[in-house]
Design an enzyme around this catalytic site. Structure first.
Site, PDB file in Angstrom:
ATOM      1  N   ASP A  41       0.321   4.737  -4.505  1.00 29.43           N
ATOM      2  CA  ASP A  41      -0.738   3.884  -3.872  1.00 29.43           C
ATOM      3  C   ASP A  41       0.149   2.337  -4.041  1.00 29.43           C
ATOM      4  OD1 ASP A  41      -2.842   2.454  -2.619  1.00 29.43           O
ATOM      5  OD2 ASP A  41      -4.342   2.863  -4.470  1.00 29.43           O
ATOM      6  N   ASP A  80      -0.510   3.163   3.128  1.00 35.50           N
ATOM      7  CA  ASP A  80       0.017   2.499   1.908  1.00 35.50           C
ATOM      8  C   ASP A  80      -0.247   3.602   0.652  1.00 35.50           C
ATOM      9  OD1 ASP A  80      -2.944   2.416   2.001  1.00 35.50           O
ATOM     10  OD2 ASP A  80      -3.044   0.615   0.995  1.00 35.50           O
ATOM     11  N   GLU A  81      -0.626   4.998   0.807  1.00 38.69           N
ATOM     12  CA  GLU A  81      -0.894   5.572  -0.243  1.00 38.69           C
ATOM     13  C   GLU A  81      -0.539   7.200   0.422  1.00 38.69           C
ATOM     14  OE1 GLU A  81      -4.923   6.368  -1.688  1.00 38.69           O
ATOM     15  OE2 GLU A  81      -5.922   5.370   0.086  1.00 38.69           O
TER      16      GLU A  81
END
Length: 359
Positions: free
Chosen positions: A13, A107-108
């Site tokens: 993350d 983003d993860e």
């Protein structure tokens, strides 16, 4: 118990991703409270730096509220093309370690490194190397959660943020979950958490104390999931082929709009955003949905499903405008519009070029 080998799952993350990219690219923003979004009366925070979060500024917060909480807050407009480019760099790093990558957003992502391409003995060492490479190659930090399943890995990635990592091993999983509030559990939203609280369920231990029968009676089809995660059990594999089910874009106007021309201009901008996303990925949907939120926050949607995927941006624009026109005549102003395409069918042929719609 299954005889299958224990999985090694990493949840990566990125730390305050959008805001961190902006601080990386503009040294003036470093160390300052930054919000990605627009600071106008109708603006909403898309992302906040850790400096801003210290004042209680969070994503989805109205901009006026964010400014009340932090008078020094600096707003920067989002640059999604840049975020997508950095995300592609990060995913290229992931691919050096495993082909089992399940992106959740820009983003993860989950990574299954049980059999990693580098032959690294432990998931802990693998996560540490990946995070170091992300920092070296992109200039921004990431946090990682390591465990034997996806549920625990995602929980663990929040435990040492920012720029840290945490592991939940098989011998500690069930006990570790017991002390956590259910509000932190992935898959338990605010409404369900409130219902659980009314039933006396506030921690993983409280959830574990409930029988299957009780959970079925109160939570229906979700009961088995809750029963499992309360015991640290999650058998879902990392699925690299998980398809996105829809793509949408929405905007909140600076003021409530009643002029059809202004409203439709907003709808067309959102349709263009979605068309660009679909063309970029070669994914086209048959269902177009337009959303409108009125001044009193009442929300309505209108949808249309075509016989074939909507490939032409012009068709998407026309359909979107026709759908918004079903709301006329207006009885009050509109504060937000959105356009979504769903019911995807991936096509092998090359996507049509986007029309020049700015002339």
């Amino acid at each position: 118990m299954s005889d299958a080998p224990v999985r090694k799952i990493i949840h990566i993350d990125m730390d305050a991703f959008f805001a961190s990219v902006e601080q990386r690219d503009d040294p003036v923003l470093r160390g300052r409270p930054v919000a990605v979004g627009y600071g106008g009366r109708r603006g909403v925070v898309a992302a906040a730096s850790y400096e801003a979060r210290a004042f209680g500024v969070r994503s989805a917060l109205p901009s006026v509220t964010a400014l009340r909480r932090c008078a020094e807050l600096v707003f920067v407009p989002p640059r999604f093309d840049v975020y997508r480019s950095v995300s592609a760099q990060i995913h290229a790093i992931f691919a050096d370690y495993t082909e089992l990558i399940q992106p959740l957003s820009l983003d993860e992502a989950y990574l299954d490194v049980t059999d990693n391409r580098r032959g690294i003995a432990t998931a802990w060492a693998t996560a540490k190397e990946i995070r170091a490479r992300i920092l070296e190659e992109t200039g921004i930090t990431a946090s990682a959660g390591i465990s034997y399943n996806k549920f625990l890995a995602k929980l663990a990635s929040d435990h040492r943020k920012p720029n840290g990592q945490f592991a939940v091993t098989p011998d500690m999983g069930a006990a570790w979950v017991e002390d956590l509030p259910v509000t932190k559990f992935h898959g338990i939203g605010p409404v369900t958490a409130a219902k659980m609280k009314r039933l006396g369920i506030e921690t993983g231990g409280d959830l574990r104390a409930q029988s299957r029968e009780f959970l079925v009676a109160n939570f229906g089809s979700s009961a088995e999931w809750y029963f499992g995660i309360a015991r640290g059990i999650d058998d879902r594999p990392v699925n690299p082929n998980r398809e996105r089910k829809s793509s949408g874009s929405e905007t909140t106007f600076e003021r409530d709009l009643v002029d059809p021309a202004e409203i439709e201009a907003g709808v067309l901008r959102m349709a263009d955003d979605v068309a660009a996303w679909c063309a970029d990925r070669g994914m086209f949907g048959r269902t177009v949905t337009v959303k409108a939120k009125f001044a009193d926050f009442r929300q309505v949607t209108r949808s249309r499903t075509a016989a074939r995927p909507v490939r032409d941006p012009g068709d998407l624009r026309r359909t979107s405008v026709e759908l918004i026109r079903t709301l006329y005549p207006l009885t009050m102003g509109i504060r937000l519009v959105g356009v979504t395409v769903s019911n995807f069918e991936r096509e092998a042929s090359e996507p049509l070029p986007l029309l020049d719609l700015k002339g």
